[in-house]
Design a protein around this motif. Structure first.
Motif, mmCIF file in Angstrom:
data_model
loop_
_atom_site.group_PDB
_atom_site.id
_atom_site.type_symbol
_atom_site.label_atom_id
_atom_site.label_comp_id
_atom_site.label_asym_id
_atom_site.label_seq_id
_atom_site.Cartn_x
_atom_site.Cartn_y
_atom_site.Cartn_z
ATOM 1 N N SER A 52 0.833 -1.208 0.000
ATOM 2 C CA SER A 52 0.000 0.000 0.000
ATOM 3 C C SER A 52 0.862 1.249 0.000
ATOM 4 C CB SER A 52 -0.939 0.016 1.216
ATOM 5 O OG SER A 52 -0.211 0.154 2.423
ATOM 6 N N SER A 53 0.206 2.361 -0.223
ATOM 7 C CA SER A 53 0.878 3.652 -0.211
ATOM 8 C C SER A 53 -0.130 4.748 0.106
ATOM 9 C CB SER A 53 1.517 3.937 -1.571
ATOM 10 O OG SER A 53 2.009 5.271 -1.625
ATOM 11 N N TYR A 54 0.307 5.730 0.852
ATOM 12 C CA TYR A 54 -0.557 6.882 1.120
ATOM 13 C C TYR A 54 -0.910 7.590 -0.184
ATOM 14 C CZ TYR A 54 3.258 10.143 0.203
ATOM 15 O OH TYR A 54 4.255 10.858 -0.410
ATOM 16 N N GLU A 55 -0.075 7.445 -1.207
ATOM 17 C CA GLU A 55 -0.311 8.115 -2.485
ATOM 18 C C GLU A 55 -1.534 7.575 -3.222
ATOM 19 O OE1 GLU A 55 3.975 9.461 -4.153
ATOM 20 O OE2 GLU A 55 3.657 7.294 -4.127
ATOM 21 N N TYR A 56 -1.901 6.315 -2.978
ATOM 22 C CA TYR A 56 -3.016 5.712 -3.711
ATOM 23 C C TYR A 56 -4.376 6.211 -3.246
ATOM 24 C CZ TYR A 56 0.609 2.285 -4.971
ATOM 25 O OH TYR A 56 1.757 1.671 -5.407
ATOM 26 N N GLY A 57 -4.459 6.596 -1.971
ATOM 27 C CA GLY A 57 -5.746 7.037 -1.445
ATOM 28 C C GLY A 57 -6.719 5.900 -1.186
ATOM 29 N N THR A 58 -6.221 4.662 -1.111
ATOM 30 C CA THR A 58 -7.112 3.508 -0.934
ATOM 31 C C THR A 58 -6.951 2.817 0.416
ATOM 32 O OG1 THR A 58 -5.511 2.009 -1.986
ATOM 33 C CG2 THR A 58 -7.119 3.075 -3.426
ATOM 34 N N ARG A 59 -6.088 3.351 1.266
ATOM 35 C CA ARG A 59 -5.880 2.678 2.560
ATOM 36 C C ARG A 59 -7.126 2.682 3.434
ATOM 37 N NH1 ARG A 59 -0.083 4.670 4.408
ATOM 38 N NH2 ARG A 59 1.237 3.165 3.315
ATOM 39 N N TRP A 60 -7.998 3.642 3.242
ATOM 40 C CA TRP A 60 -9.214 3.658 4.040
ATOM 41 C C TRP A 60 -10.001 2.361 3.844
ATOM 42 C CZ3 TRP A 60 -14.026 2.976 1.976
ATOM 43 C CH2 TRP A 60 -14.158 3.151 0.591
ATOM 44 N N ALA A 61 -10.037 1.869 2.590
ATOM 45 C CA ALA A 61 -10.779 0.637 2.285
ATOM 46 C C ALA A 61 -10.060 -0.578 2.848
ATOM 47 C CB ALA A 61 -10.967 0.501 0.777
ATOM 48 N N VAL A 62 -8.725 -0.588 2.719
ATOM 49 C CA VAL A 62 -7.944 -1.683 3.304
ATOM 50 C C VAL A 62 -8.177 -1.718 4.810
ATOM 51 C CG1 VAL A 62 -5.623 -2.607 3.680
ATOM 52 C CG2 VAL A 62 -6.183 -1.517 1.496
ATOM 53 N N GLY A 63 -8.131 -0.542 5.439
ATOM 54 C CA GLY A 63 -8.315 -0.464 6.884
ATOM 55 C C GLY A 63 -9.678 -0.949 7.332
ATOM 56 N N GLU A 64 -10.715 -0.660 6.556
ATOM 57 C CA GLU A 64 -12.056 -1.119 6.928
ATOM 58 C C GLU A 64 -12.137 -2.641 6.957
ATOM 59 O OE1 GLU A 64 -15.252 0.548 4.724
ATOM 60 O OE2 GLU A 64 -14.938 2.590 5.488
ATOM 61 N N VAL A 65 -11.430 -3.276 6.010
ATOM 62 C CA VAL A 65 -11.429 -4.745 5.978
ATOM 63 C C VAL A 65 -10.597 -5.312 7.121
ATOM 64 C CG1 VAL A 65 -10.718 -6.779 4.659
ATOM 65 C CG2 VAL A 65 -11.836 -4.856 3.487
ATOM 66 N N LEU A 66 -9.449 -4.703 7.372
ATOM 67 C CA LEU A 66 -8.500 -5.288 8.322
ATOM 68 C C LEU A 66 -8.803 -4.987 9.780
ATOM 69 C CD1 LEU A 66 -5.042 -4.752 6.568
ATOM 70 C CD2 LEU A 66 -6.669 -6.640 6.323
ATOM 71 N N LYS A 67 -9.488 -3.902 10.041
ATOM 72 C CA LYS A 67 -9.643 -3.431 11.419
ATOM 73 C C LYS A 67 -10.089 -4.527 12.381
ATOM 74 C CE LYS A 67 -11.719 0.217 14.214
ATOM 75 N NZ LYS A 67 -12.590 1.421 14.208
ATOM 76 N N ASN A 68 -11.084 -5.296 11.996
ATOM 77 C CA ASN A 68 -11.591 -6.338 12.887
ATOM 78 C C ASN A 68 -11.445 -7.737 12.293
ATOM 79 O OD1 ASN A 68 -12.621 -4.528 14.986
ATOM 80 N ND2 ASN A 68 -14.133 -3.902 13.445
ATOM 81 N N HIS A 69 -10.545 -7.873 11.336
ATOM 82 C CA HIS A 69 -10.389 -9.160 10.660
ATOM 83 C C HIS A 69 -9.669 -10.157 11.564
ATOM 84 C CE1 HIS A 69 -9.513 -12.143 7.561
ATOM 85 N NE2 HIS A 69 -10.395 -11.524 6.796
ATOM 86 N N SER A 70 -10.118 -11.398 11.550
ATOM 87 C CA SER A 70 -9.544 -12.416 12.435
ATOM 88 C C SER A 70 -8.088 -12.723 12.103
ATOM 89 C CB SER A 70 -10.367 -13.705 12.337
ATOM 90 O OG SER A 70 -10.355 -14.221 11.013
#
Length: 319
Positions: free
Chosen positions: A54-72
């Motif tokens: 990932s990269s802050y430049e892509y602007g897509t980390r918000w979506a990655v974070g939503e998946v990972l935040k509570n992922h087992s």
């Protein structure tokens, strides 16, 4: 899912690294593209992918974070991020504060305690060897100082270089500051393959970006005569790439049933390659790529044929 060890380290990652470069909107949204991207990440994790780029430049980390935040499986995952310091408008000056910021924001956004691999980019404006190479020593010392501090804190693992050019790669390898390289690599872009023997000697690893050459090396686009009129690969800028492909096809085409599958299998046929970083935006793309990464790869004869074709036609500079 198959896994490989990064050089001689204890880091073991999936052969496919999911790249969410364009898999969502650039800010939080419920649009279909973003939903499909998040489903793609869920599918990749379900099938055993444990490595995310990932990269802050892509602007897509918000979506990655939503998946990972509570992922087992969140605690089992490994991350590689881009760290462009100095960046284009930094007047070639290394800023330790900015370097650390890139790490801290990634830790926060990805809900992790450690960024396993840093993909360092040394940029300049213009982004030329004449500006970047002489600046390597001035960047190296302060970069290693802040990197070691972050490593002692358990926040980072390994440092790699994204060299842009063979000339920069040669000088970066000489420093021995990096544990490996992240670079464009596929059957018609083999510039960095010239360094594989030296990197193996120095116990360095390699992460591949662009195994499909932006989509050209796929069944959909490998035959230029079959492209839709509005396909971007009709642009004259891609003429040289298709010429390279024709040379490869003349030598290896009879052995290839699917160019899409071959792109993945070729990328993984050399043992120095730890993982392929692939942009995957849908569940179907995830399944297609992971099915191709089945452990049944060409031997090094195929790698050597492709490299010879590139060398003989002046497409790479012999190291």
């Amino acid at each position: 899912m198959n896994y490989r060890q990064f050089a001689d380290t204890n880091l073991k990652v999936s052969e496919i690294c999911l790249g969410p470069m364009r898999f969502s909107a650039k800010s939080p949204s419920d649009d279909e593209k973003s939903q499909a991207g998040k489903r793609a990440l869920e599918r990749a994790l379900e099938r055993g992918v444990n490595f995310i780029h990932s990269s802050y430049e892509y602007g897509t980390r918000w979506a990655v974070g939503e998946v990972l935040k509570n992922h087992s499986r969140r605690g089992e995952l490994h991350h590689i991020i881009k760290v462009p310091v100095p960046d284009f408008d930094d007047n070639s000056k290394f800023d330790a504060t900015k370097f650390k910021l890139r790490i801290e924001e990634a830790l926060r956004d990805l809900h992790t305690d450690c960024i396993d691999v840093l993909q360092h980019l040394q940029r300049a404006r213009l982004n030329s060897n004449e500006l970047r190479i002489p600046n390597i020593p001035a960047v190296e010392e302060p970069m290693l100082e802040i990197f070691e501090k972050l490593k002692e804190e358990g926040k980072v693992g390994y440092l790699t270089t994204f060299p842009y050019s063979q000339e920069f790669a040669r000088e970066a390898i000489k420093t021995k500051a990096f544990k490996g390289m992240v670079a464009y690599y596929n059957s018609i872009e083999m510039d960095m393959a010239e360094f594989f023997p030296l990197m193996e000697q120095q116990n360095q690893g390699f992460f591949c970006i662009r195994p499909f050459m932006s989509g050209l090396l796929t069944d959909k686009r490998v035959d230029r005569n079959e492209l839709e009129k509005d396909d971007r690969f009709n642009d004259p800028l891609w003429e040289a790439a298709y010429n390279r492909l024709a040379l490869l096809n003349a030598q290896l085409g009879s052995e290839i049933n699917s160019w899409t599958d071959f792109a993945i299998k070729f990328g993984l046929c050399h043992p120095i390659v730890t993982s392929l970083i692939v942009g995957l935006n849908t569940e179907e793309q995830v399944d297609g790529v992971l099915d191709a990464a089945d452990g049944n790869y060409p031997d090094l004869n195929t790698f050597n044929k492709a490299l010879t074709i590139c060398r003989e036609n002046g497409l790479v500079k012999s190291n």
